[in-house]
Design an enzyme around this catalytic site. Structure first.
Site, PDB file in Angstrom:
ATOM      1  N   PHE A   7       0.648  -1.455   0.246  1.00  0.00           N
ATOM      2  CA  PHE A   7      -0.065   0.126   0.027  1.00  0.00           C
ATOM      3  C   PHE A   7       1.118   1.379   0.046  1.00  0.00           C
ATOM      4  O   PHE A   7       1.598   1.481   0.728  1.00  0.00           O
ATOM      5  CB  PHE A   7      -0.808   0.063   1.157  1.00  0.00           C
ATOM      6  CG  PHE A   7      -1.903   1.215   1.269  1.00  0.00           C
ATOM      7  CD1 PHE A   7      -2.845   1.395   0.304  1.00  0.00           C
ATOM      8  CD2 PHE A   7      -1.697   2.191   2.280  1.00  0.00           C
ATOM      9  CE1 PHE A   7      -3.615   2.332   0.330  1.00  0.00           C
ATOM     10  CE2 PHE A   7      -2.623   3.234   2.532  1.00  0.00           C
ATOM     11  CZ  PHE A   7      -3.634   3.286   1.581  1.00  0.00           C
ATOM     12  N   GLY A   8       0.487   2.147  -0.947  1.00  0.00           N
ATOM     13  CA  GLY A   8       1.236   3.229  -0.967  1.00  0.00           C
ATOM     14  C   GLY A   8       0.260   4.544  -0.970  1.00  0.00           C
ATOM     15  O   GLY A   8      -0.792   4.366  -0.966  1.00  0.00           O
ATOM     16  N   TYR A   9       0.801   5.587  -0.066  1.00  0.00           N
ATOM     17  CA  TYR A   9      -0.051   6.537   0.020  1.00  0.00           C
ATOM     18  C   TYR A   9       0.590   7.968   0.108  1.00  0.00           C
ATOM     19  O   TYR A   9       0.143   9.183   0.009  1.00  0.00           O
ATOM     20  CB  TYR A   9      -0.635   6.681   1.613  1.00  0.00           C
ATOM     21  CG  TYR A   9       0.869   6.635   2.643  1.00  0.00           C
ATOM     22  CD1 TYR A   9       1.259   7.614   3.188  1.00  0.00           C
ATOM     23  CD2 TYR A   9       1.131   5.161   2.997  1.00  0.00           C
ATOM     24  CE1 TYR A   9       2.262   7.437   3.975  1.00  0.00           C
ATOM     25  CE2 TYR A   9       2.358   5.267   3.704  1.00  0.00           C
ATOM     26  CZ  TYR A   9       3.072   6.150   4.438  1.00  0.00           C
ATOM     27  OH  TYR A   9       4.056   6.150   5.104  1.00  0.00           O
ATOM     28  N   GLY A  10       2.024   8.142  -0.533  1.00  0.00           N
ATOM     29  CA  GLY A  10       2.732   9.218  -0.773  1.00  0.00           C
ATOM     30  C   GLY A  10       3.086   8.780  -2.177  1.00  0.00           C
ATOM     31  O   GLY A  10       2.305   8.797  -3.237  1.00  0.00           O
ATOM     32  N   SER A  11       4.421   9.106  -2.491  1.00  0.00           N
ATOM     33  CA  SER A  11       4.959   8.843  -3.854  1.00  0.00           C
ATOM     34  C   SER A  11       4.707   7.589  -4.624  1.00  0.00           C
ATOM     35  O   SER A  11       4.565   7.666  -5.960  1.00  0.00           O
ATOM     36  CB  SER A  11       6.366   9.427  -4.149  1.00  0.00           C
ATOM     37  OG  SER A  11       7.277   8.323  -3.364  1.00  0.00           O
ATOM     38  N   GLU A  86      12.743   3.581   1.016  1.00  0.00           N
ATOM     39  CA  GLU A  86      12.096   3.936   2.410  1.00  0.00           C
ATOM     40  C   GLU A  86      12.976   3.979   3.444  1.00  0.00           C
ATOM     41  O   GLU A  86      12.555   4.038   4.654  1.00  0.00           O
ATOM     42  CB  GLU A  86      10.828   3.144   2.624  1.00  0.00           C
ATOM     43  CG  GLU A  86       9.626   3.284   1.438  1.00  0.00           C
ATOM     44  CD  GLU A  86       9.247   4.596   1.154  1.00  0.00           C
ATOM     45  OE1 GLU A  86       9.289   5.662   1.857  1.00  0.00           O
ATOM     46  OE2 GLU A  86       8.850   4.749  -0.207  1.00  0.00           O
TER      47      GLU A  86
END
Length: 183
Positions: A7-11, A86
Site C-alpha cells: 500500500f502506497g500513500y505518498g509518492s 524508504e
C-alpha cells in the site's frame, strides 16, 4: 505462496517503480496522512530536510492510496527495493485495506515513519510546513513537486485529503504573496 499487496500513500501512488501485477485504489482505516516526516535523502538534504508524508494513528481517519499486487517470484526483490527507497526512518507494517472498487479486504505491507525515528519532524502549523516545502530540494527533486503531485493524484481519483490540500493551498498563498503565482 500467493500474491501479496503493498500500500502506497505518498509518492508510491504515482511512481511505484517496482514490478506489480495489478494496482487499485484502496483505503486504510485508523490512520491519517501527515507531512510530519523529514526527508534528507529524497526531497531535502542533511541539514535542510524536506517534508514528506507518513501515517499517524487516528481512529476516525481513512487514508486513500494505491494497493499493488506483487507476485511471490519478485516479492523479495520488490521488498529490497522498497527497503532502500524508504530507508529514511520508515519501517514495514502489516495492515488490512479495503479495495475501493469492490470493497474486498486486502492484507498489505506499508511503510510508516513514527516519532521514534531520527528524521521525524512532527506536527507544525500548515504555513510552516508550506514554507519548508517551498524551499526544500533533494536528490529526487523539489519538495513542492511531491506535494503538488500528491494533491493532484488525490483530486484525480476524487478523494482529496484535507491535510494535503491545506498545505498546497498555503504554498500557493505564500507564492502569491511573494509574487510567484506559478504553482
Amino acid at each position: 505462496m500467493s500474491d501479496r499487496w503493498i500500500f502506497g500513500y505518498g509518492s508510491l501512488v504515482w511512481r511505484p517503480a517496482f514490478v506489480h501485477r495489478e494496482r487499485r485504489p484502496a483505503r486504510l482505516r485508523g490512520f491519517a496522512r501527515r507531512f510530519w516526516q523529514g526527508s534528507t535523502d529524497h526531497r531535502g538534504v542533511p541539514g535542510a530536510p524536506g517534508r514528506v508524508v507518513t501515517l499517524v494513528p487516528d481512529a476516525d481517519a481513512i487514508t486513500v492510496g494505491m494497493a499493488y499486487r506483487v507476485a511471490p517470484t519478485v516479492w523479495g526483490e520488490v521488498m529490497a527495493q522498497l527497503d532502500h527507497r524508504e530507508q529514511g526512518g520508515y519501517a514495514r507494517h502489516a495492515v488490512e485495506l479495503e479495495s475501493i472498487s469492490d470493497r474486498s479486504t486486502l492484507e498489505a505491507v506499508i511503510y510508516l515513519a513514527g516519532p521514534d525515528n531520527p528524521r521525524w519532524l512532527g506536527p507544525a502549523p500548515v504555513e510552516d510546513i508550506a514554507r519548508t516545502i517551498d524551499t526544500s530540494r533533494g536528490p529526487s527533486g523539489p519538495n513542492d513537486a511531491y506535494l503538488l503531485r500528491l494533491e493532484a493524484w488525490l483530486r484525480e481519483i476524487g478523494r482529496p485529503d484535507p491535510h494535503v490540500s491545506a498545505i498546497a493551498d498555503a504554498l500557493r498563498s505564500l507564492r502569491a504573496r511573494n509574487g510567484d503565482p506559478a504553482t
